[in-house]
Design an enzyme around this catalytic site. Structure first.
Site, short mmCIF file in Angstrom:
data_model
loop_
_atom_site.label_atom_id
_atom_site.label_comp_id
_atom_site.label_asym_id
_atom_site.label_seq_id
_atom_site.Cartn_x
_atom_site.Cartn_y
_atom_site.Cartn_z
CB SER A 142 4.30 -6.16 -2.90
OG SER A 142 2.92 -6.37 -2.96
CD GLU A 225 -4.03 9.05 -7.28
OE1 GLU A 225 -4.27 8.54 -8.36
OE2 GLU A 225 -4.90 9.44 -6.50
CD GLU A 374 -16.39 -5.89 -1.97
OE1 GLU A 374 -15.16 -5.72 -1.84
OE2 GLU A 374 -16.88 -6.64 -2.82
#
Ligand SMILES: Cc1cc2nc3c(=O)[nH]c(=O)nc-3n(C[C@H](O)[C@H](O)[C@H](O)COP(=O)(O)OP(=O)(O)OC[C@H]3O[C@@H](n4cnc5c(N)ncnc54)[C@H](O)[C@@H]3O)c2cc1C
Length: 408
Positions: A142, A225, A374
């Site tokens: 990105s 985070e 997953e």
């Protein structure tokens, strides 16, 4: 759970208000120098802000209409890793322009054969005098097309178990040998790229941390985070919410279709569960408790939820959902006009129709980026439920054994 933020007397609020009085229209550089871009970072880059002070500062900036500079990967991932393991020279060189958004960063991690199994990456960095020579290919990078710098993982020892032979570098994106090719995704946007590295020479001082110590730094990068109260949107915290979709349907006079009604209640209930999990996470941070499994559980639920919201919005749009500019409000207006109920269409829930249409297409990325669903469920199975490791451990063993290396 009391999450009311402290009022005008909190020292962080007092300090920020008086700073804003002197800088009513701060530039990105001023915000960065004052520590308000990443207040949770240590001084002098941040303000050593505790979770309450972080939220107070966020709140105060929002009230003043001040936006932080855009540099998602720099501020969110590269910067915290440099703060954690960078040399003083690296911190001096990189952190202020990063915080001010003057140098955009990208993340050169994923490769065509190494996404979920990131440690299997093949890009090589070979030491040559005072330089590292890097060759390989990265993908899904990105912002590589607008980035000045990238954090790069490369294999520096191919003869040890795969997690132990990786190093972490800073790569200037204008270095000779770096080629960036655009990938246009199905929303029509160009956000990510392929990056080819052809004998790119990086000075030795671009290594971050120890040689072959890159995997533990990659975990710092991926695990970063900060405390946040904002971002209830269905697309990684951005964009429309389930509650806004319900609001839209209600204002349009309701939904008569039994299946769509069931689905509306389902996405609303999911949204409420996620909101409560977020409040729990913030509440734990505010009271100084370490984050529990909520973060993994939240990501696993939120990614699926984002897809459910956007799929339902498209369902409510009916035939209008086939259009790039068609959203649920258009479909609901049509239903109201032709169906048994005589209700006018409401507003678009504050979002243009195109935001829903584009959100539907983008929502496919939610369960892939930042760790697939997953993989998240594997993490929950192993670390929260105490179930055995998945097959990846076996893959690690055979990878190591094939090279005659000691098994981890
Ligand atoms: C919007 C977006 C932005 C991104 N930006 C960046 C970026 O800036 N920099 C960067 O480096 N990368 C970026 N990525 C890449 C992203 O990190 C990878 O796509 C992701 O890690 C998955 O890797 P993969 O695509 O190679 O899929 P794979 O790992 O090949 O997975 C394919 C499928 O196999 C499943 N699978 C794999 N391993 C297991 C397992 N052990 N158990 C069960 N199932 C498994 C996966 O869940 C998936 O369904 C971005 C991705 C997206 C969608």
């Amino acid at each position: 759970m009391d999450l009311a933020l402290p009022g005008g007397e909190h020292p962080a609020r007092v300090a920020l208000r008086s700073w804003l009085a002197e800088h009513p229209d701060p530039t990105p550089r001023q915000l960065a120098e004052a520590g308000y871009v990443a207040p949770h970072w240590p001084r002098p880059w941040g303000l050593d802000a505790d979770p309450v002070a972080q939220l107070v500062i966020d709140d105060e900036l929002r009230r003043a209409g001040v936006r932080r500079p855009f540099n998602q990967i720099g501020i969110g991932w590269a910067g915290p890793t440099l703060v954690h393991a960078g040399t003083d020279a690296q911190k001096q060189r990189y952190l202020l322009p990063l915080l001010a958004g003057e140098e955009i960063w990208c993340q050169l991690f994923s490769e065509p054969g190494a996404g979920s199994d990131l440690a299997g990456l093949r890009t090589q960095a070979v030491r040559d005098g005072d330089e590292w020579v890097v060759s390989g290919q990265k993908v899904w990078t990105s912002y590589a097309h607008i980035a000045a710098l990238g954090i790069l993982l490369a294999r520096t020892d191919p003869d040890v178990p795969k997690h132990r032979g990786i190093s972490y570098f800073v790569c200037p994106m204008d270095a000779p040998g770096v080629t960036v090719r655009p990938i246009v995704d199905m929303t029509g946007d160009h956000a990510f790229n392929e990056v080819f590295l052809d004998e790119v020479r990086l000075p030795a001082e671009n290594l971050v941390g120890e040689v072959n110590g890159g995997w533990s730094l990659a975990k710092v990068t991926l695990g970063n985070e900060r405390v946040s109260l904002s971002g209830e949107g269905a697309l990684w915290g951005q964009g429309p919410t389930a509650a806004e979709l319900v609001d839209l349907a209600r204002r349009a006079g309701g939904v008569a279709d039994a299946v769509l009604r069931q689905q509306l209640v389902r996405v609303w209930a999911e949204g409420e569960v996620l909101r409560l999990i977020r409040l729990r996470t913030v509440s734990a941070a505010l009271s100084g408790r370490a984050p529990g499994p909520e973060a993994s559980v939240r990501k696993a639920l939120a990614d699926d939820h984002g897809q459910h919201v956007m799929e339902l919005a498209t369902g409510l749009a009916g035939m209008h959902g086939l259009l790039a500019e068609g959203g649920p409000a258009d479909g609901l207006a049509h239903r109201a006009a032709t169906g048994p109920r005589d209700a006018g269409a409401g507003p678009h829930g504050g979002w243009p129709s195109s935001a829903w249409a584009k959100g539907y297409l983008f929502s496919r990325a939610l369960t892939i980026g930042g760790g697939t669903s997953e993989v998240q469920r594997n993490i929950i199975a192993e670390r929260v439920l105490g179930l055995p490791h998945d097959v990846d451990v076996e893959a690690d063993r055979s990878w190591a054994q094939a090279r005659g290396a000691p098994v981890a």
